[in-house]
Design a protein around this motif. Structure first.
Motif, PDB file in Angstrom:
ATOM      1  N   PRO A  71      -9.411   2.515   3.695  1.00  0.00           N
ATOM      2  CA  PRO A  71      -8.190   3.174   4.177  1.00  0.00           C
ATOM      3  C   PRO A  71      -7.378   2.240   5.070  1.00  0.00           C
ATOM      4  CG  PRO A  71     -10.136   4.077   5.252  1.00  0.00           C
ATOM      5  CD  PRO A  71     -10.632   3.189   4.158  1.00  0.00           C
ATOM      6  N   LEU A  72      -6.070   2.439   5.096  1.00  0.00           N
ATOM      7  CA  LEU A  72      -5.186   1.514   5.799  1.00  0.00           C
ATOM      8  C   LEU A  72      -5.514   1.354   7.278  1.00  0.00           C
ATOM      9  CD1 LEU A  72      -1.738   2.261   4.135  1.00  0.00           C
ATOM     10  CD2 LEU A  72      -3.278   0.346   3.736  1.00  0.00           C
ATOM     11  N   PRO A  73      -5.820   2.428   8.029  1.00  0.00           N
ATOM     12  CA  PRO A  73      -6.167   2.210   9.450  1.00  0.00           C
ATOM     13  C   PRO A  73      -7.366   1.287   9.628  1.00  0.00           C
ATOM     14  CG  PRO A  73      -5.670   4.524   9.056  1.00  0.00           C
ATOM     15  CD  PRO A  73      -5.739   3.869   7.713  1.00  0.00           C
ATOM     16  N   LEU A  74      -8.357   1.430   8.747  1.00  0.00           N
ATOM     17  CA  LEU A  74      -9.529   0.564   8.832  1.00  0.00           C
ATOM     18  C   LEU A  74      -9.177  -0.865   8.405  1.00  0.00           C
ATOM     19  CD1 LEU A  74     -12.510   0.139   9.364  1.00  0.00           C
ATOM     20  CD2 LEU A  74     -13.000   1.019   7.062  1.00  0.00           C
ATOM     21  N   ALA A  75      -8.349  -1.002   7.371  1.00  0.00           N
ATOM     22  CA  ALA A  75      -7.919  -2.338   6.951  1.00  0.00           C
ATOM     23  C   ALA A  75      -7.145  -3.036   8.071  1.00  0.00           C
ATOM     24  CB  ALA A  75      -7.051  -2.233   5.699  1.00  0.00           C
ATOM     25  N   ASP A  76      -6.318  -2.295   8.796  1.00  0.00           N
ATOM     26  CA  ASP A  76      -5.574  -2.880   9.928  1.00  0.00           C
ATOM     27  C   ASP A  76      -6.517  -3.273  11.058  1.00  0.00           C
ATOM     28  OD1 ASP A  76      -3.217  -2.541   8.539  1.00  0.00           O
ATOM     29  OD2 ASP A  76      -2.719  -0.639   9.506  1.00  0.00           O
TER      30      ASP A  76
ATOM     31  N   GLY B 109     -16.223 -14.115  -5.422  1.00  0.00           N
ATOM     32  CA  GLY B 109     -14.843 -13.869  -5.015  1.00  0.00           C
ATOM     33  C   GLY B 109     -14.622 -12.438  -4.592  1.00  0.00           C
ATOM     34  N   LEU B 110     -13.638 -12.242  -3.729  1.00  0.00           N
ATOM     35  CA  LEU B 110     -13.224 -10.930  -3.261  1.00  0.00           C
ATOM     36  C   LEU B 110     -11.737 -10.772  -3.548  1.00  0.00           C
ATOM     37  CD1 LEU B 110     -13.390  -8.291  -1.581  1.00  0.00           C
ATOM     38  CD2 LEU B 110     -13.056  -9.710   0.470  1.00  0.00           C
ATOM     39  N   ASN B 111     -11.402  -9.852  -4.420  1.00  0.00           N
ATOM     40  CA  ASN B 111     -10.007  -9.550  -4.698  1.00  0.00           C
ATOM     41  C   ASN B 111      -9.561  -8.373  -3.835  1.00  0.00           C
ATOM     42  OD1 ASN B 111      -9.623 -11.527  -6.638  1.00  0.00           O
ATOM     43  ND2 ASN B 111     -10.230 -10.210  -8.319  1.00  0.00           N
ATOM     44  N   LEU B 112      -8.409  -8.520  -3.205  1.00  0.00           N
ATOM     45  CA  LEU B 112      -7.800  -7.437  -2.449  1.00  0.00           C
ATOM     46  C   LEU B 112      -6.550  -6.982  -3.198  1.00  0.00           C
ATOM     47  CD1 LEU B 112      -9.740  -8.494  -0.291  1.00  0.00           C
ATOM     48  CD2 LEU B 112      -7.973  -8.106   1.414  1.00  0.00           C
ATOM     49  N   VAL B 113      -6.399  -5.666  -3.348  1.00  0.00           N
ATOM     50  CA  VAL B 113      -5.302  -5.114  -4.151  1.00  0.00           C
ATOM     51  C   VAL B 113      -4.714  -3.910  -3.430  1.00  0.00           C
ATOM     52  CG1 VAL B 113      -4.609  -4.298  -6.430  1.00  0.00           C
ATOM     53  CG2 VAL B 113      -6.641  -5.749  -6.200  1.00  0.00           C
ATOM     54  N   ALA B 114      -3.390  -3.809  -3.457  1.00  0.00           N
ATOM     55  CA  ALA B 114      -2.704  -2.630  -2.933  1.00  0.00           C
ATOM     56  C   ALA B 114      -1.527  -2.315  -3.832  1.00  0.00           C
ATOM     57  CB  ALA B 114      -2.221  -2.867  -1.500  1.00  0.00           C
ATOM     58  N   THR B 115      -1.233  -1.029  -3.997  1.00  0.00           N
ATOM     59  CA  THR B 115      -0.093  -0.619  -4.821  1.00  0.00           C
ATOM     60  C   THR B 115       0.387   0.752  -4.392  1.00  0.00           C
ATOM     61  OG1 THR B 115       0.684  -0.219  -7.079  1.00  0.00           O
ATOM     62  CG2 THR B 115      -1.572   0.406  -6.598  1.00  0.00           C
ATOM     63  N   ASP B 116       1.686   0.976  -4.551  1.00  0.00           N
ATOM     64  CA  ASP B 116       2.254   2.313  -4.339  1.00  0.00           C
ATOM     65  C   ASP B 116       2.947   2.810  -5.599  1.00  0.00           C
ATOM     66  OD1 ASP B 116       4.510   0.780  -4.449  1.00  0.00           O
ATOM     67  OD2 ASP B 116       5.309   1.364  -2.504  1.00  0.00           O
ATOM     68  N   ARG B 117       2.599   2.245  -6.747  1.00  0.00           N
ATOM     69  CA  ARG B 117       3.155   2.518  -8.085  1.00  0.00           C
ATOM     70  C   ARG B 117       4.409   1.706  -8.366  1.00  0.00           C
ATOM     71  NH1 ARG B 117       4.623   8.382  -8.746  1.00  0.00           N
ATOM     72  NH2 ARG B 117       5.171   8.168  -6.552  1.00  0.00           N
ATOM     73  N   TYR B 118       5.260   1.502  -7.353  1.00  0.00           N
ATOM     74  CA  TYR B 118       6.494   0.763  -7.560  1.00  0.00           C
ATOM     75  C   TYR B 118       6.289  -0.739  -7.353  1.00  0.00           C
ATOM     76  CZ  TYR B 118       8.301   5.468  -7.011  1.00  0.00           C
ATOM     77  OH  TYR B 118       8.520   6.811  -7.137  1.00  0.00           O
ATOM     78  N   ARG B 119       5.219  -1.105  -6.698  1.00  0.00           N
ATOM     79  CA  ARG B 119       4.908  -2.516  -6.449  1.00  0.00           C
ATOM     80  C   ARG B 119       3.395  -2.660  -6.340  1.00  0.00           C
ATOM     81  NH1 ARG B 119       7.175  -2.709  -0.188  1.00  0.00           N
ATOM     82  NH2 ARG B 119       6.446  -0.627   0.379  1.00  0.00           N
ATOM     83  N   MET B 120       2.933  -3.866  -6.583  1.00  0.00           N
ATOM     84  CA  MET B 120       1.508  -4.161  -6.483  1.00  0.00           C
ATOM     85  C   MET B 120       1.344  -5.576  -5.949  1.00  0.00           C
ATOM     86  SD  MET B 120      -1.438  -4.326  -9.449  1.00  0.00           S
ATOM     87  CE  MET B 120      -1.624  -2.542  -9.540  1.00  0.00           C
ATOM     88  N   ALA B 121       0.339  -5.770  -5.114  1.00  0.00           N
ATOM     89  CA  ALA B 121       0.035  -7.097  -4.589  1.00  0.00           C
ATOM     90  C   ALA B 121      -1.452  -7.369  -4.755  1.00  0.00           C
ATOM     91  CB  ALA B 121       0.436  -7.199  -3.124  1.00  0.00           C
TER      92      ALA B 121
ATOM     93  N   ALA C 147       0.828  -1.203   0.000  1.00  0.00           N
ATOM     94  CA  ALA C 147       0.000   0.000   0.000  1.00  0.00           C
ATOM     95  C   ALA C 147       0.864   1.254   0.000  1.00  0.00           C
ATOM     96  CB  ALA C 147      -0.933  -0.009   1.208  1.00  0.00           C
ATOM     97  N   GLY C 148       0.346   2.322  -0.586  1.00  0.00           N
ATOM     98  CA  GLY C 148       1.096   3.556  -0.708  1.00  0.00           C
ATOM     99  C   GLY C 148       0.957   4.465   0.490  1.00  0.00           C
ATOM    100  N   SER C 149       1.836   5.468   0.547  1.00  0.00           N
ATOM    101  CA  SER C 149       1.799   6.457   1.629  1.00  0.00           C
ATOM    102  C   SER C 149       2.052   7.867   1.115  1.00  0.00           C
ATOM    103  CB  SER C 149       2.843   6.110   2.693  1.00  0.00           C
ATOM    104  OG  SER C 149       4.147   6.073   2.140  1.00  0.00           O
ATOM    105  N   ASP C 150       2.056   8.055  -0.209  1.00  0.00           N
ATOM    106  CA  ASP C 150       2.319   9.359  -0.797  1.00  0.00           C
ATOM    107  C   ASP C 150       1.077  10.235  -0.650  1.00  0.00           C
ATOM    108  OD1 ASP C 150       2.915  11.543  -2.346  1.00  0.00           O
ATOM    109  OD2 ASP C 150       3.786  10.407  -3.988  1.00  0.00           O
ATOM    110  N   PRO C 151       1.177  11.386   0.050  1.00  0.00           N
ATOM    111  CA  PRO C 151       0.000  12.244   0.215  1.00  0.00           C
ATOM    112  C   PRO C 151      -0.528  12.807  -1.096  1.00  0.00           C
ATOM    113  CG  PRO C 151       1.997  13.349   1.001  1.00  0.00           C
ATOM    114  CD  PRO C 151       2.353  11.924   0.735  1.00  0.00           C
TER     115      PRO C 151
END
Length: 360
Positions: free
Chosen positions: A195-200, A164-176, A144-148
């Motif tokens: 958002p990441l806090p809610l995902a955590d 099915g439920l696909n989960l995806v995260a990327t910060d441009r340099y990597r993707m999962a 997941a990204g952190s660039d404001p």
């Protein structure tokens, strides 16, 4: 005399870059050992190397750099000033053209139908096995990204389609990307960027073996596990169409022992690259090579084979950990193609890392 390593450290140019500029006749070492081929530089060449590094960061063509350095070492300052001014004018014209093109693109975007509008107003309730959702979150969270400046990437995409439920995260340099099975919903495709806090917070609920209940109601998303619940708002941003980004050309595949490969990465050589000049961020780059027998090795510094692939070492270590297997498959294409990390059992969970250019 300065060694090539000292020159690289003090000038801001990598060792491979210095070799390249030697071959190009731009910055030729004062002496080359005829036996070992090792390059040595005169102390006075350090200033030229630093000037060269700045000119390359400014995007000046190599032909003009040659002339600048020739004038720099003489008294012909008028030539140098003229070349610098000419390049600055080119940059200003290029920026003006780019602004015009981006203005047109924004106008086109405003007239396009936004497919996420209906998605945000959808109401969905479904059931997901807690272990599967936990594993999927663990597999993508690291990417997941952190660039404001890119708030749409500071979350995990929950993409619900069919069973099915696909989960995806990327910060441009990597993707999962990871997948979990669902029950209780068979409507149209629905997406929510959590958002990441809610995902955590969701991940913290997933401790048992029983199914949990996931609900999306407009811009509100919630997860219930037994008598516990976490709820919050989705990010009000469009997520990139990841399905287009994961269509990679076929590459060479290698099965690697994760523990041994991790040790090779952690103890092997790296090349420091200045990837974000505006904030001074430096990334350690591991250079990989796949042999004909499918063995993947971490290359020594100075190994400049054109088929080598550069990758952010920290990102690759994160992807190996998220893969959660004793063995993983590395899918290596061309040096300019993304590197994919997959599980041997061909599960729909994998990571993609963008390659790093090895030549300056």
């Amino acid at each position: 005399m300065r060694s090539i390593g000292e020159m690289a450290r003090d000038s801001g140019l990598g060792v491979s870059a210095l070799r390249f500029y030697d071959r190009a006749g731009v910055l030729v070492p004062a002496w080359v050992d005829p036996v070992s081929g090792y390059r040595w530089y005169d102390p006075g060449q350090l200033e030229e190397a630093r000037v060269l590094a700045r000119l390359r960061r400014a995007g000046m063509p190599l032909a003009d750099i040659r002339l600048v350095l020739a004038g720099w070492s003489s008294t012909d300052t008028e030539l140098v000033r003229g070349l610098l001014q000419a390049h600055l004018r080119r940059l200003e014209l290029g920026l003006s053209d780019a602004r015009s093109e981006f203005s047109t693109l924004r106008a086109l975007l405003e007239h396009r139908e936004n497919p996420m509008t209906a998605i945000r107003t959808a109401t969905v309730q479904l059931s997901v096995p807690a272990p599967e959702l936990a594993a999927a979150l663990d597999a993508v969270r690291f990417a997941a990204g952190s660039d404001p400046e890119l708030p749409m990437l500071a979350g995990v995409l929950f993409d619900i389609e069919g069973e099915g439920l696909n989960l995806v995260a990327t910060d441009r340099y990597r993707m999962a990307v990871a997948r979990a099975a669902t029950t209780g919903y068979d409507g149209p495709r629905v997406q929510a960027v959590v958002p990441l806090p809610l995902a955590d917070a969701m991940r913290a609920l997933l401790q048992g073996e029983e199914p949990v209940r996931l609900a999306v109601d407009g811009d509100r998303v919630s997860l219930e596990s037994g008598d516990r619940q976490t709820v919050g708002q989705c990010l009000d941003h469009d997520f990139p169409d990841y399905r287009r980004l994961v269509q990679l050309p076929a590459g060479r595949r290698a099965l690697v022992d994760v523990a041994a490969f991790r040790e090779a990465l952690e103890t092997g050589p790296v090349r420091a690259r200045q990837l974000r000049e505006q904030d001074g961020e430096r990334w350690d780059v591991s250079v990989l090579r796949m042999a004909d027998d499918g063995t993947v090795t971490v290359c020594e510094d100075g190994d400049d084979d054109r088929d080598n692939i550069g990758v952010n070492r920290e990102f690759l270590l994160d992807a190996l950990a998220a893969g959660d297997r004793d063995e993983l498959i590395l899918d290596l294409g061309a040096p300019t193609a993304p590197l994919a990390i997959r599980r041997p059992e061909e599960e729909p969970a994998f990571s993609i890392l963008m390659p790093i250019r090895l030549e300056d």
